[in-house]
Design a protein around this motif. Sequence first.
Motif, short mmCIF file in Angstrom:
data_model
loop_
_atom_site.label_atom_id
_atom_site.label_comp_id
_atom_site.label_asym_id
_atom_site.label_seq_id
_atom_site.Cartn_x
_atom_site.Cartn_y
_atom_site.Cartn_z
N GLN A 115 -51.06 30.79 0.82
CA GLN A 115 -49.97 31.64 0.31
C GLN A 115 -50.30 33.11 0.48
OE1 GLN A 115 -47.73 29.08 0.32
NE2 GLN A 115 -46.75 30.35 -1.23
N LEU A 116 -51.54 33.47 0.23
CA LEU A 116 -51.94 34.88 0.35
C LEU A 116 -51.98 35.32 1.81
CD1 LEU A 116 -54.67 34.74 -2.41
CD2 LEU A 116 -52.58 36.12 -2.50
N ASP A 117 -52.39 34.42 2.71
CA ASP A 117 -52.34 34.74 4.14
C ASP A 117 -50.90 34.95 4.60
OD1 ASP A 117 -55.07 34.54 4.31
OD2 ASP A 117 -55.08 32.57 5.28
N ALA A 118 -50.00 34.10 4.10
CA ALA A 118 -48.59 34.25 4.45
C ALA A 118 -48.03 35.56 3.91
CB ALA A 118 -47.79 33.06 3.90
N PHE A 119 -48.49 35.95 2.72
CA PHE A 119 -48.04 37.21 2.12
C PHE A 119 -48.46 38.39 2.98
CE2 PHE A 119 -48.96 41.00 -0.31
CZ PHE A 119 -47.81 41.18 -1.08
N ILE A 120 -49.73 38.48 3.34
CA ILE A 120 -50.21 39.65 4.07
C ILE A 120 -49.61 39.70 5.47
CG2 ILE A 120 -52.31 38.67 5.11
CD1 ILE A 120 -51.91 42.15 3.44
N TYR A 121 -49.33 38.54 6.04
CA TYR A 121 -48.68 38.53 7.35
C TYR A 121 -47.24 39.01 7.24
CZ TYR A 121 -47.03 37.01 11.90
OH TYR A 121 -46.48 36.98 13.16
N LYS A 122 -46.56 38.58 6.19
CA LYS A 122 -45.16 38.97 5.99
C LYS A 122 -45.02 40.47 5.78
CE LYS A 122 -41.24 38.00 2.92
NZ LYS A 122 -40.79 37.21 1.73
N TYR A 123 -45.98 41.07 5.08
CA TYR A 123 -45.89 42.50 4.75
C TYR A 123 -46.94 43.33 5.49
CZ TYR A 123 -43.02 40.73 0.90
OH TYR A 123 -42.05 40.11 0.15
N LYS A 124 -47.38 42.86 6.63
CA LYS A 124 -48.47 43.52 7.35
C LYS A 124 -48.14 44.95 7.75
CE LYS A 124 -47.30 41.61 11.94
NZ LYS A 124 -46.01 41.03 11.53
N ASP A 125 -46.87 45.26 7.94
CA ASP A 125 -46.49 46.62 8.35
C ASP A 125 -46.72 47.64 7.25
OD1 ASP A 125 -45.73 45.61 10.79
OD2 ASP A 125 -43.59 45.51 10.31
N PHE A 126 -46.95 47.19 6.03
CA PHE A 126 -47.18 48.11 4.91
C PHE A 126 -48.67 48.43 4.73
CE2 PHE A 126 -43.14 46.13 3.97
CZ PHE A 126 -42.37 47.14 3.41
N TYR A 127 -49.55 47.73 5.45
CA TYR A 127 -50.99 47.86 5.24
C TYR A 127 -51.70 48.23 6.54
CZ TYR A 127 -49.95 45.36 0.90
OH TYR A 127 -49.43 44.98 -0.31
N GLU A 128 -52.87 48.87 6.38
CA GLU A 128 -53.69 49.16 7.54
C GLU A 128 -54.20 47.86 8.16
OE1 GLU A 128 -54.09 50.55 4.60
OE2 GLU A 128 -54.09 52.73 4.80
N ASP A 129 -54.53 47.92 9.42
CA ASP A 129 -55.00 46.72 10.13
C ASP A 129 -56.24 46.14 9.49
OD1 ASP A 129 -52.92 46.87 11.90
OD2 ASP A 129 -54.07 47.85 13.50
N TRP A 130 -57.15 47.00 9.02
CA TRP A 130 -58.39 46.49 8.45
C TRP A 130 -58.13 45.68 7.18
CZ3 TRP A 130 -60.12 47.40 3.56
CH2 TRP A 130 -59.61 48.50 2.88
N VAL A 131 -57.10 46.05 6.42
CA VAL A 131 -56.76 45.30 5.21
C VAL A 131 -56.27 43.90 5.58
CG1 VAL A 131 -55.22 45.18 3.21
CG2 VAL A 131 -56.24 47.37 3.88
N VAL A 132 -55.38 43.84 6.57
CA VAL A 132 -54.86 42.55 7.03
C VAL A 132 -55.99 41.68 7.53
CG1 VAL A 132 -53.31 41.40 8.66
CG2 VAL A 132 -52.63 43.58 7.59
#
Length: 400
Positions: A115-132
Motif C-alpha cells: 500500500q505504501l509503495d502504491a502511495f509513493i508511486y501515485k504521488y511521486k511528482d510531489f516528492y524528490e526522486d531520492w524519497v521515492v
Amino acid sequence: MKRLPYGISDFKRIKRDDLYYVDKTMYLPLLEDENSYLLMIRPRRFGKSLFLSMVEAYYDVNMKDRFQELFSGLWVGSHPTPLANKFQVMRFDFSKAGGDLDHLEEKFNRYCCSQLDAFIYKYKDFYEDWVVKAVLATNRAEDKLNIITISARTKELSLYLIVDEYDNFTNDVLAHHGKEKFEALTHAEGFYRQFFKLFKDSFERILMFGVSPVTLDDLTSGYNIDWNISNLPDFNSMLGFEEKDVRQMLAYYKENANVSGDIDDIIEDMKPWYDNYCFALKSFGRETVYNCDMVLYYLNPLLKTGEPPENLIDKNIKMDASKLQMLVSLDRGAKREDRISSIENIANRGYVDMRLETSFPAKELLDRNNFLSLMYYYGMLTVGGEAIQASTTWSFPTNV
C-alpha cells in the motif's frame, strides 16, 4: 436503467458504470466540522467500504480534474467544501492483512508495504526522486511510512489517512486464538500497536472504520487521538439506508424495471427484516436505518423475476460463526453459563436493560455491559428506548 451495485464498494467504478448510488456526500461537511481524527463503528455490510471509497475520491488531490465527473449530480457536487481535493490520501484495509498466526506479522508488513509503495508511486511528482527510491528500497512498512510522513511534513503536504476494517484481523485472532495472542499484537511491543503509534502527528486528518471498539481500546496507549462519532445523532444514518432512500430506489425501479406491486406493500415486507437499526439514543423514535446489503439483496431477484428472494436473509450478512461462538464461550465455567443465560434472556424477552460502553479492553469482555455492548456493535442488538434513571433498553433488530 441503472444496475444495482450489490457487492461493489468502489465508488469510482459505480460512477463509471452508472450504477445506482444512494448519495451520502452530505455527510462530508459534518465530518469536517468534527475533530480531525475520527472513528466510526458499525456492523458488517452497512456500506463502510463504499463510503470510504467515496471519501478517498473526494479528498484526493489527484482527482481534482475528475471532480465534476465523479460528483456532479450528488449533493456535494453543488456544495463542495474548502477541503475538496486537498490531500494525498493513504488507505489501508486491514481485512486484507490477516493470515495464519505464525506468519501474521510477515503478512501484515507485506500488505502495508504494498500500500505504501502504491502511495509513493501515485504521488511521486510531489516528492524528490531520492524519497521515492528510499521508500521503494526498504522492506519494512514502518520505515516506508516514516520516510513518507517526514518528507510530507517537510514539504508541507497534507496527508489524509483512511483505515477500513481496522480491527478485522485482530478480532479474528481474538476469536480463534484467545486474549493472550490478541494482547501480544496490541500491547507493549506488539507490531500492530507499534504501527499505530506512527499515525500520531503524521496525518492532518484520519477516518477509521471498524466493527468493534475492543482493538482500539487495547491500542490506546499507542494511539490515543481518536474521536468516536459512532453514537452521535448527526451520524446515525451516515451508513445504511434511510427509509426515504429505499422508497426512492423502489420508485426508480418501479418506473424503469419490471417491479410491480405497491411500494408500501414492498416496504412492509422488507421493514421487519432490514430496518430497525438505531445507533444513537437521541435518534430513537425519529430515525432508523436499513441494512443496505440486505436491501440490495432483496431487490436483485425482484428486478429479475418480479418476486422477492425466497430466503429474506442474505447469507453474506450472517455473523461469522467463530465470532458468535466467542460471545458464548468467552471463558470457561460459571461465567460462560452467565453469558449463555444473557443471550437466552434476550431471546425470551426481546430486550435487555444495559448501559452501552463505548470503549473496553479485551480482558474485560466478560463484564456484563461490555459483553452486551459487543453484541450491539456486532449488530445483534440495537437501541430500543430509554428507561428510568437513564438506563437504556436494547432490543434485537427484527432481522435477528
